[in-house]
Design a protein around this motif. Sequence first.
Motif, mmCIF file in Angstrom:
data_model
loop_
_atom_site.group_PDB
_atom_site.id
_atom_site.type_symbol
_atom_site.label_atom_id
_atom_site.label_comp_id
_atom_site.label_asym_id
_atom_site.label_seq_id
_atom_site.Cartn_x
_atom_site.Cartn_y
_atom_site.Cartn_z
ATOM 1 N N ILE A 1 9.045 0.659 22.264
ATOM 2 C CA ILE A 1 9.280 1.387 21.381
ATOM 3 C C ILE A 1 10.314 0.728 20.282
ATOM 4 C CG2 ILE A 1 11.293 2.344 22.657
ATOM 5 C CD1 ILE A 1 10.804 4.994 20.988
ATOM 6 N N LEU A 2 9.683 0.705 18.945
ATOM 7 C CA LEU A 2 10.399 -0.140 17.840
ATOM 8 C C LEU A 2 10.933 0.980 16.829
ATOM 9 C CD1 LEU A 2 7.731 -2.932 17.057
ATOM 10 C CD2 LEU A 2 9.575 -2.917 18.658
ATOM 11 N N PHE A 3 12.030 0.732 16.618
ATOM 12 C CA PHE A 3 12.657 1.724 15.580
ATOM 13 C C PHE A 3 13.156 0.737 14.279
ATOM 14 C CE2 PHE A 3 13.810 3.406 19.888
ATOM 15 C CZ PHE A 3 14.248 4.555 19.533
ATOM 16 N N TYR A 4 13.092 1.487 12.862
ATOM 17 C CA TYR A 4 13.197 0.977 11.558
ATOM 18 C C TYR A 4 14.029 1.856 10.996
ATOM 19 C CZ TYR A 4 9.171 2.676 9.502
ATOM 20 O OH TYR A 4 8.404 3.803 8.857
ATOM 21 N N HIS A 5 14.962 1.332 10.174
ATOM 22 C CA HIS A 5 15.515 2.350 9.158
ATOM 23 C C HIS A 5 16.146 1.753 8.128
ATOM 24 C CE1 HIS A 5 17.587 6.518 9.538
ATOM 25 N NE2 HIS A 5 17.608 6.070 8.197
ATOM 26 N N GLY A 6 15.910 2.180 6.811
ATOM 27 C CA GLY A 6 16.334 1.708 5.444
ATOM 28 C C GLY A 6 17.833 1.718 5.568
ATOM 29 N N ALA A 7 18.253 0.463 5.074
ATOM 30 C CA ALA A 7 20.028 0.789 5.164
ATOM 31 C C ALA A 7 20.450 1.573 3.735
ATOM 32 C CB ALA A 7 20.514 -0.767 4.851
ATOM 33 N N SER A 8 19.568 1.842 2.729
ATOM 34 C CA SER A 8 19.942 2.587 1.682
ATOM 35 C C SER A 8 19.151 4.136 1.735
ATOM 36 C CB SER A 8 19.402 1.786 0.388
ATOM 37 O OG SER A 8 20.243 0.767 -0.040
ATOM 38 N N ASP A 9 18.785 4.506 2.992
ATOM 39 C CA ASP A 9 18.573 5.815 3.142
ATOM 40 C C ASP A 9 19.567 6.926 2.662
ATOM 41 O OD1 ASP A 9 17.422 8.240 3.865
ATOM 42 O OD2 ASP A 9 16.451 7.413 5.746
ATOM 43 N N PRO A 10 19.410 7.530 1.618
ATOM 44 C CA PRO A 10 20.479 8.566 1.437
ATOM 45 C C PRO A 10 20.422 9.616 2.040
ATOM 46 C CG PRO A 10 18.680 8.752 -0.229
ATOM 47 C CD PRO A 10 17.994 7.782 0.731
ATOM 48 N N TRP A 11 19.415 9.934 2.822
ATOM 49 C CA TRP A 11 19.362 11.463 3.515
ATOM 50 C C TRP A 11 19.863 11.027 4.985
ATOM 51 C CZ3 TRP A 11 13.738 12.925 1.670
ATOM 52 C CH2 TRP A 11 13.687 13.262 0.321
ATOM 53 N N THR B 1 13.669 -4.465 -2.427
ATOM 54 C CA THR B 1 13.824 -4.426 -0.861
ATOM 55 C C THR B 1 12.615 -4.613 -0.628
ATOM 56 O OG1 THR B 1 13.818 -2.684 0.897
ATOM 57 C CG2 THR B 1 12.805 -1.835 -1.379
ATOM 58 N N TYR B 2 12.370 -5.386 0.650
ATOM 59 C CA TYR B 2 11.108 -5.848 1.250
ATOM 60 C C TYR B 2 10.812 -4.954 2.172
ATOM 61 C CZ TYR B 2 12.395 -10.454 -0.759
ATOM 62 O OH TYR B 2 12.765 -11.432 -1.754
ATOM 63 N N ASP B 3 9.908 -3.953 1.977
ATOM 64 C CA ASP B 3 9.849 -2.808 2.452
ATOM 65 C C ASP B 3 8.151 -2.624 3.007
ATOM 66 O OD1 ASP B 3 8.198 -2.340 0.178
ATOM 67 O OD2 ASP B 3 8.944 -0.260 -0.157
ATOM 68 N N SER B 4 7.496 -3.677 2.987
ATOM 69 C CA SER B 4 6.053 -3.810 3.805
ATOM 70 C C SER B 4 6.316 -4.425 4.765
ATOM 71 C CB SER B 4 5.100 -4.059 2.642
ATOM 72 O OG SER B 4 3.756 -3.875 3.097
ATOM 73 N N PHE B 5 5.744 -4.152 6.030
ATOM 74 C CA PHE B 5 6.042 -4.799 7.269
ATOM 75 C C PHE B 5 5.301 -4.063 8.293
ATOM 76 C CE2 PHE B 5 9.794 -2.335 6.306
ATOM 77 C CZ PHE B 5 9.663 -1.098 7.321
ATOM 78 N N ASP B 6 4.539 -4.905 9.165
ATOM 79 C CA ASP B 6 3.529 -4.486 10.241
ATOM 80 C C ASP B 6 4.205 -4.608 11.696
ATOM 81 O OD1 ASP B 6 1.409 -3.828 11.640
ATOM 82 O OD2 ASP B 6 0.548 -6.021 11.639
ATOM 83 N N LEU B 7 4.995 -3.435 11.813
ATOM 84 C CA LEU B 7 5.588 -3.123 13.286
ATOM 85 C C LEU B 7 4.477 -2.559 14.137
ATOM 86 C CD1 LEU B 7 9.319 -1.755 12.503
ATOM 87 C CD2 LEU B 7 8.291 -3.925 13.130
ATOM 88 N N LEU B 8 3.509 -1.895 13.575
ATOM 89 C CA LEU B 8 2.593 -1.448 14.400
ATOM 90 C C LEU B 8 1.699 -2.739 15.319
ATOM 91 C CD1 LEU B 8 0.539 0.925 15.407
ATOM 92 C CD2 LEU B 8 -0.844 0.514 13.283
ATOM 93 N N VAL C 1 9.494 -10.248 12.242
ATOM 94 C CA VAL C 1 8.295 -9.605 11.668
ATOM 95 C C VAL C 1 8.353 -9.821 10.000
ATOM 96 C CG1 VAL C 1 6.936 -7.519 11.080
ATOM 97 C CG2 VAL C 1 8.077 -7.743 13.273
ATOM 98 N N THR C 2 7.322 -10.575 9.472
ATOM 99 C CA THR C 2 7.101 -10.669 8.054
ATOM 100 C C THR C 2 7.274 -9.328 7.204
ATOM 101 O OG1 THR C 2 6.103 -12.847 8.375
ATOM 102 C CG2 THR C 2 6.032 -11.944 6.123
ATOM 103 N N ALA C 3 8.305 -9.330 6.231
ATOM 104 C CA ALA C 3 8.409 -8.287 5.545
ATOM 105 C C ALA C 3 7.878 -8.761 4.164
ATOM 106 C CB ALA C 3 9.621 -7.656 5.395
#
Length: 527
Positions: free
Chosen positions: A412-422, A464-471, A487-489
């Motif tokens: 299981i891989l987790f990811y989260h944007g540091a600038s997520d305002p919610w 932000t580098y927001d395109s990455f292949d965690l799948l 993982v390359t972003a």
Amino acid sequence: MRITGLALLALGAFFSTTAAAAPPAQATPSVADACAAMKDFKLQGLKITATTRVGPAAPGTVSTGYGPPVAVGLPAYCKVEGVINERSGAQGKPFGIHFALALPDAWSGRFLLQGGGGLNGSVGLPLGAVAAGDRPALARGFAVVSHDSGHTGAVFDGSFMADQRASLDFAEASVRVVTEAAKAMTAGYYGKPIARSYMAGCSTGGRESMLAAERYPELFDGIVVGAPAMRTGNSNLALAWAAVQFNQAAPRDGKGLPIVDQIFSASDRKLYLDALLDQCDALDGLKDGVIANAGGCRFKPALLRCKGKKTDGCFSAAQVKAIETAFQPPRDASGRPLYSPYPYDTGNVFNGPGISGFLPTGKPGVFGPASRDLTMDVDARIEAIRADAGQRLTDTNLWTNLNSFTGHGGKILFYHGASDPWFSALDTLDYWHRAEAANGAIWADSSRFYMVPGMGHCGGGANTYDSFDLLGAVVDWVEKGKAPEAVTARRTLPTPGERPLCPWPSYPQFIGGDEKSAASFKCSKPA
């Protein structure tokens, strides 16, 4: 009868009419015939409403629904649409779990459940695009299923919760029900069992992915969890708390109410961003507007306090206090924090499509106009949240024992944007660390967490580098035993470029060369 884990019929029963009519010497049916024959698939509680041959599609012609068009071509596939457990529910309204299943002609043997968003209520195109870079699961030959979680409505329409079963389906049951039905259809269509099963989602889809690992640990081999909406009562409480702190620093109108759009001027917001970058940007060895070393950033708003009268080059004492307290969680009467802190990041002042920065502007947001509250009863709010049964059902933050999932080799891989305002990225990180403590040594061979600098909620943001292949990363871990590291972003704005997305607590450190190339960085841990 309802579809449950014990109510699935034998797979050999679904094509009874077609199979019985086929003479021994008949040629293999065409893919069009096989797709049309899915109308006869038999499973208790299942109704197929349409079978359609789709594609193939050229690159850039298919929209994901929330991002740019798919950059690669999509294969031809059979799209099966239907409803599970259709019924009349509360107030006579129709309910049921609607779904769409994509069955590609060139099947890889893999299956993916696509997570939803918001309060769901609609069936997304089954692509499997979340955290898949520019190559969604369908383009890789996965069979992909999407669903509405048991009700139809607008993305934030909660009226379906008046119905008990619809509430339960949204909270958790639809994940299992859809997966088991779609797996049966997939195996039946191809005439052989599924080799590997995966799930990926962000926001509500991230919560659904978490609950899959927690409550249905045998369903999937690999899972990707993005920015999970896992305890929305607490996150909303934290946002309301932050608004109160900011409002206390605002000038007042004639009625004594805060003038929200005057809390921070445009120059104040620039001052904040410039100071944040000055204190934290170069910690990764490169001044480029990206705070890559999030774990090493110790931003101090107090350094910006005016020594005298407020000017454009400094913050008032009230503004400094507001920033320092708003980014921290509210606490109950006993002093216990009720959420996690929010990271200081470049997106705190970003106002892009669909999201806003954490610092208020006074402009209407996604959920309505800005709050003008000056006080709040934290204890009353948290008691109401704790008494809400719906909040408890959708809260995936508590359960950390995943030994059944990890025990069969689940990753299981987790990811989260540091600038997520919610939803705070630090709240997801907190869960990951608690799961690490609960599961022991096997966690290192089962999970990774990735903090995405500058990224907002599930994507987008400033620089932000927001395109990455965690799948692809989780597939390689499950099927090849290749544990993911960097993982390359990639990004396209403000200029194209790429760099490593590093597993926590490491970050991409610049080692020299072309800053637009991932090869110019290495994953390093903070001092």
